[in-house]
Design a protein around this motif. Structure first.
Motif, PDB file in Angstrom:
ATOM      1  N   LEU A  74       0.822  -1.211   0.000  1.00 37.79           N
ATOM      2  CA  LEU A  74       0.000   0.000   0.000  1.00 37.79           C
ATOM      3  C   LEU A  74       0.858   1.263   0.000  1.00 37.79           C
ATOM      4  CD1 LEU A  74      -2.841  -1.033   2.463  1.00 37.79           C
ATOM      5  CD2 LEU A  74      -3.027  -0.643   0.002  1.00 37.79           C
ATOM      6  N   ALA A  75       1.958   1.227   0.730  1.00 32.91           N
ATOM      7  CA  ALA A  75       2.863   2.379   0.746  1.00 32.91           C
ATOM      8  C   ALA A  75       3.459   2.610  -0.638  1.00 32.91           C
ATOM      9  CB  ALA A  75       3.960   2.171   1.777  1.00 32.91           C
ATOM     10  N   LYS A  76       3.811   1.536  -1.325  1.00 31.50           N
ATOM     11  CA  LYS A  76       4.377   1.656  -2.671  1.00 31.50           C
ATOM     12  C   LYS A  76       3.337   2.215  -3.640  1.00 31.50           C
ATOM     13  CE  LYS A  76       7.722   1.160  -5.555  1.00 31.50           C
ATOM     14  NZ  LYS A  76       8.907   2.016  -5.459  1.00 31.50           N
ATOM     15  N   LEU A  77       2.087   1.747  -3.533  1.00 30.40           N
ATOM     16  CA  LEU A  77       1.030   2.283  -4.383  1.00 30.40           C
ATOM     17  C   LEU A  77       0.817   3.771  -4.130  1.00 30.40           C
ATOM     18  CD1 LEU A  77      -1.666  -0.544  -4.372  1.00 30.40           C
ATOM     19  CD2 LEU A  77      -0.389   0.308  -6.334  1.00 30.40           C
ATOM     20  N   ALA A  78       0.846   4.164  -2.877  1.00 27.15           N
ATOM     21  CA  ALA A  78       0.687   5.586  -2.549  1.00 27.15           C
ATOM     22  C   ALA A  78       1.836   6.396  -3.146  1.00 27.15           C
ATOM     23  CB  ALA A  78       0.645   5.765  -1.033  1.00 27.15           C
ATOM     24  N   GLU A  79       3.022   5.826  -3.124  1.00 30.35           N
ATOM     25  CA  GLU A  79       4.191   6.499  -3.708  1.00 30.35           C
ATOM     26  C   GLU A  79       4.049   6.629  -5.219  1.00 30.35           C
ATOM     27  OE1 GLU A  79       8.757   5.104  -4.466  1.00 30.35           O
ATOM     28  OE2 GLU A  79       7.921   4.694  -2.492  1.00 30.35           O
ATOM     29  N   LEU A  80       3.458   5.627  -5.858  1.00 33.09           N
ATOM     30  CA  LEU A  80       3.324   5.623  -7.316  1.00 33.09           C
ATOM     31  C   LEU A  80       2.102   6.383  -7.817  1.00 33.09           C
ATOM     32  CD1 LEU A  80       4.258   1.917  -8.109  1.00 33.09           C
ATOM     33  CD2 LEU A  80       5.651   3.951  -8.523  1.00 33.09           C
ATOM     34  N   GLN A  81       1.196   6.758  -6.943  1.00 38.99           N
ATOM     35  CA  GLN A  81      -0.055   7.391  -7.363  1.00 38.99           C
ATOM     36  C   GLN A  81       0.148   8.607  -8.265  1.00 38.99           C
ATOM     37  OE1 GLN A  81      -2.877   8.153  -4.271  1.00 38.99           O
ATOM     38  NE2 GLN A  81      -4.221   9.307  -5.607  1.00 38.99           N
ATOM     39  N   PRO A  82       1.037   9.526  -7.954  1.00 40.64           N
ATOM     40  CA  PRO A  82       1.210  10.666  -8.870  1.00 40.64           C
ATOM     41  C   PRO A  82       1.649  10.240 -10.272  1.00 40.64           C
ATOM     42  CG  PRO A  82       2.231  11.120  -6.751  1.00 40.64           C
ATOM     43  CD  PRO A  82       1.843   9.678  -6.741  1.00 40.64           C
ATOM     44  N   LEU A  83       2.497   9.235 -10.352  1.00 42.53           N
ATOM     45  CA  LEU A  83       2.942   8.743 -11.655  1.00 42.53           C
ATOM     46  C   LEU A  83       1.787   8.086 -12.406  1.00 42.53           C
ATOM     47  CD1 LEU A  83       5.228   8.185 -13.661  1.00 42.53           C
ATOM     48  CD2 LEU A  83       5.718   6.091 -12.390  1.00 42.53           C
ATOM     49  N   ILE A  84       0.982   7.314 -11.702  1.00 40.40           N
ATOM     50  CA  ILE A  84      -0.174   6.664 -12.315  1.00 40.40           C
ATOM     51  C   ILE A  84      -1.165   7.707 -12.820  1.00 40.40           C
ATOM     52  CG2 ILE A  84      -2.166   5.180 -11.854  1.00 40.40           C
ATOM     53  CD1 ILE A  84      -0.307   3.709  -9.797  1.00 40.40           C
ATOM     54  N   GLU A  85      -1.403   8.751 -12.035  1.00 38.49           N
ATOM     55  CA  GLU A  85      -2.312   9.818 -12.463  1.00 38.49           C
ATOM     56  C   GLU A  85      -1.780  10.535 -13.698  1.00 38.49           C
ATOM     57  OE1 GLU A  85      -2.734  12.216  -8.962  1.00 38.49           O
ATOM     58  OE2 GLU A  85      -4.138  10.823  -8.035  1.00 38.49           O
ATOM     59  N   ARG A  86      -0.489  10.806 -13.730  1.00 34.07           N
ATOM     60  CA  ARG A  86       0.107  11.486 -14.892  1.00 34.07           C
ATOM     61  C   ARG A  86       0.002  10.601 -16.134  1.00 34.07           C
ATOM     62  NH1 ARG A  86       6.209  13.090 -14.441  1.00 34.07           N
ATOM     63  NH2 ARG A  86       6.517  11.085 -15.428  1.00 34.07           N
ATOM     64  N   GLU A  87       0.244   9.307 -15.961  1.00 35.75           N
ATOM     65  CA  GLU A  87       0.142   8.380 -17.083  1.00 35.75           C
ATOM     66  C   GLU A  87      -1.295   8.322 -17.607  1.00 35.75           C
ATOM     67  OE1 GLU A  87       1.264   3.780 -18.208  1.00 35.75           O
ATOM     68  OE2 GLU A  87       0.850   4.269 -16.124  1.00 35.75           O
ATOM     69  N   ALA A  88      -2.273   8.319 -16.709  1.00 35.67           N
ATOM     70  CA  ALA A  88      -3.678   8.275 -17.119  1.00 35.67           C
ATOM     71  C   ALA A  88      -4.047   9.530 -17.916  1.00 35.67           C
ATOM     72  CB  ALA A  88      -4.577   8.123 -15.894  1.00 35.67           C
ATOM     73  N   ARG A  89      -3.540  10.685 -17.467  1.00 33.92           N
ATOM     74  CA  ARG A  89      -3.810  11.927 -18.207  1.00 33.92           C
ATOM     75  C   ARG A  89      -3.190  11.874 -19.599  1.00 33.92           C
ATOM     76  NH1 ARG A  89      -2.738  14.147 -13.101  1.00 33.92           N
ATOM     77  NH2 ARG A  89      -0.634  14.698 -13.730  1.00 33.92           N
ATOM     78  N   MET A  90      -1.981  11.332 -19.704  1.00 33.69           N
ATOM     79  CA  MET A  90      -1.316  11.232 -21.005  1.00 33.69           C
ATOM     80  C   MET A  90      -2.081  10.294 -21.936  1.00 33.69           C
ATOM     81  SD  MET A  90       2.655  11.130 -19.719  1.00 33.69           S
ATOM     82  CE  MET A  90       3.316  10.773 -21.330  1.00 33.69           C
ATOM     83  N   ILE A  91      -2.537   9.168 -21.417  1.00 37.79           N
ATOM     84  CA  ILE A  91      -3.300   8.216 -22.229  1.00 37.79           C
ATOM     85  C   ILE A  91      -4.591   8.866 -22.714  1.00 37.79           C
ATOM     86  CG2 ILE A  91      -4.634   6.067 -22.129  1.00 37.79           C
ATOM     87  CD1 ILE A  91      -2.389   5.013 -20.229  1.00 37.79           C
ATOM     88  N   ALA A  92      -5.273   9.600 -21.829  1.00 35.87           N
ATOM     89  CA  ALA A  92      -6.508  10.289 -22.224  1.00 35.87           C
ATOM     90  C   ALA A  92      -6.227  11.322 -23.310  1.00 35.87           C
ATOM     91  CB  ALA A  92      -7.148  10.951 -20.999  1.00 35.87           C
ATOM     92  N   THR A  93      -5.125  12.031 -23.191  1.00 38.15           N
ATOM     93  CA  THR A  93      -4.757  13.027 -24.201  1.00 38.15           C
ATOM     94  C   THR A  93      -4.519  12.363 -25.548  1.00 38.15           C
ATOM     95  OG1 THR A  93      -3.801  14.493 -22.553  1.00 38.15           O
ATOM     96  CG2 THR A  93      -3.054  14.789 -24.827  1.00 38.15           C
TER      97      THR A  93
END
Length: 66
Positions: A18-37
């Motif tokens: 869970l700590a690792k997922l929390a650490e990766l959340q900003p990267l996952i959000e940025r990737e999702a925005r890029m895919i949507a774009t």
């Protein structure tokens, strides 16, 4: 190893994951925005080429040429 020891290890592993997922959340959000774009770019390009919105959406489901 006792059942209690297994529970402690499992809990520690869960917390670490869970700590690792929390650490990766900003990267996952940025990737999702890029895919949507990128999806929007494909959709808009299809519309500009004369496809209807429904056709453009269908093309965006599988954007590769293969």
């Amino acid at each position: 190893m006792s059942n209690e020891a297994h529970k402690v290890i499992a809990t520690a592993t869960d917390r670490a994951n869970l700590a690792k997922l929390a650490e990766l959340q900003p990267l996952i959000e940025r990737e999702a925005r890029m895919i949507a774009t990128i999806r929007r770019i494909h959709f808009d390009a299809s519309i500009k080429q004369g496809f209807t919105p429904d056709q453009a959406l269908a093309l965006c489901v599988k954007p590769s040429l293969t």
